[in-house]
Motif scaffolding. Sequence first.
Motif, PDB file in Angstrom:
ATOM      1  N   ALA A  99      -1.767  80.878  33.854  1.00 35.96           N
ATOM      2  CA  ALA A  99      -0.973  79.654  33.957  1.00 35.96           C
ATOM      3  C   ALA A  99       0.488  79.997  33.761  1.00 35.96           C
ATOM      4  O   ALA A  99       0.845  80.832  32.928  1.00 35.96           O
ATOM      5  CB  ALA A  99      -1.431  78.633  32.919  1.00 35.96           C
ATOM      6  N   SER A 100       1.342  79.342  34.551  1.00 34.77           N
ATOM      7  CA  SER A 100       2.761  79.668  34.503  1.00 34.77           C
ATOM      8  C   SER A 100       3.601  78.418  34.754  1.00 34.77           C
ATOM      9  O   SER A 100       3.184  77.508  35.478  1.00 34.77           O
ATOM     10  CB  SER A 100       3.097  80.739  35.548  1.00 34.77           C
ATOM     11  N   GLY A 101       4.787  78.431  34.154  1.00 26.99           N
ATOM     12  CA  GLY A 101       5.726  77.342  34.393  1.00 26.99           C
ATOM     13  C   GLY A 101       6.478  77.498  35.691  1.00 26.99           C
ATOM     14  O   GLY A 101       7.174  76.569  36.123  1.00 26.99           O
ATOM     15  N   ALA A 102       6.368  78.655  36.339  1.00 25.92           N
ATOM     16  CA  ALA A 102       7.037  78.889  37.629  1.00 25.92           C
ATOM     17  C   ALA A 102       6.163  78.328  38.742  1.00 25.92           C
ATOM     18  O   ALA A 102       5.569  79.061  39.538  1.00 25.92           O
ATOM     19  CB  ALA A 102       7.300  80.377  37.835  1.00 25.92           C
ATOM     20  N   HIS A 103       6.083  77.010  38.791  1.00 21.94           N
ATOM     21  CA  HIS A 103       5.177  76.309  39.697  1.00 21.94           C
ATOM     22  C   HIS A 103       5.889  76.052  41.021  1.00 21.94           C
ATOM     23  O   HIS A 103       6.883  75.321  41.063  1.00 21.94           O
ATOM     24  CB  HIS A 103       4.738  75.000  39.048  1.00 21.94           C
ATOM     25  N   LEU A 104       5.422  76.682  42.105  1.00 23.64           N
ATOM     26  CA  LEU A 104       6.028  76.530  43.432  1.00 23.64           C
ATOM     27  C   LEU A 104       4.964  76.144  44.435  1.00 23.64           C
ATOM     28  O   LEU A 104       4.521  76.955  45.244  1.00 23.64           O
ATOM     29  CB  LEU A 104       6.709  77.835  43.865  1.00 23.64           C
ATOM     30  N   PRO A 105       4.513  74.902  44.399  1.00 31.02           N
ATOM     31  CA  PRO A 105       3.451  74.498  45.337  1.00 31.02           C
ATOM     32  C   PRO A 105       3.979  74.410  46.757  1.00 31.02           C
ATOM     33  O   PRO A 105       5.134  74.064  46.986  1.00 31.02           O
ATOM     34  CB  PRO A 105       3.034  73.120  44.803  1.00 31.02           C
TER      35      PRO A 105
END
Length: 232
Positions: free
Chosen positions: A110-116
């Motif tokens: 899980a990561s905060g660098a979310h690039l959907p």
Amino acid sequence: MKKKRTEQASGFTLIEVLLAVFILGVIMVTIFGSFQVLFSNTEAVEGHLRAYEMAQGCFSRIMSDLMNIHITDGQMYKPPEGITPPDPYRLVCEQMDTPGEGARFKLRFASGAHLPFSSRLSGGIGEITYYVDGTDDGQSPLRRSDCNVLEASPELPRNDPILCRNVKSLQFFFYDETGSEHETWDSDAEETGNATPVAVRIVLEIENESIAYSFETMVALPVRRLKRETTP
């Protein structure tokens, strides 16, 4: 008294002509061979540069995701028991059963660098998965899956964005607090003490026209969960 005139023969004899042709042939073969080696070296350098650029882009993306890793704090974390669902912020790495010679591992965290790249949930923490897709016409692309961690993750393989192609092998090596190296990891498993690794080493091998180029880097994770003490 008659005077005899001696005429001197002009031009080259047949042997001299053949010798000149032979020397010229040797020179041409040498020059052609030099150009062939030069062009071959140029193509090899260009191939290495292309592989280096792809590896650099992959490492930049993976390192950014790992530097923004999100884990469940040790005081809040509860190991899964029975039918208890797994920790949504777990880190799992396992070997994939895909066609090819090199070892290929799948990494999920899980990561905060979310690039959907779709209309799925765009906020919050992302579930990031890196894996090699061995079903794409033998090109073995490295894909990056990114969905909201609260969503149900679809099964692999799927049509996720491609970071690079022709991946021969992808391996992750994990280091615990003692510095020991591990090829796989599961932060939900008793074998790891439900801990997260201290650092991750990434080894990527890209194949270009039967030549394999190997690259590696290491990331020290900014946060970690310590190993749980087992009670006798």
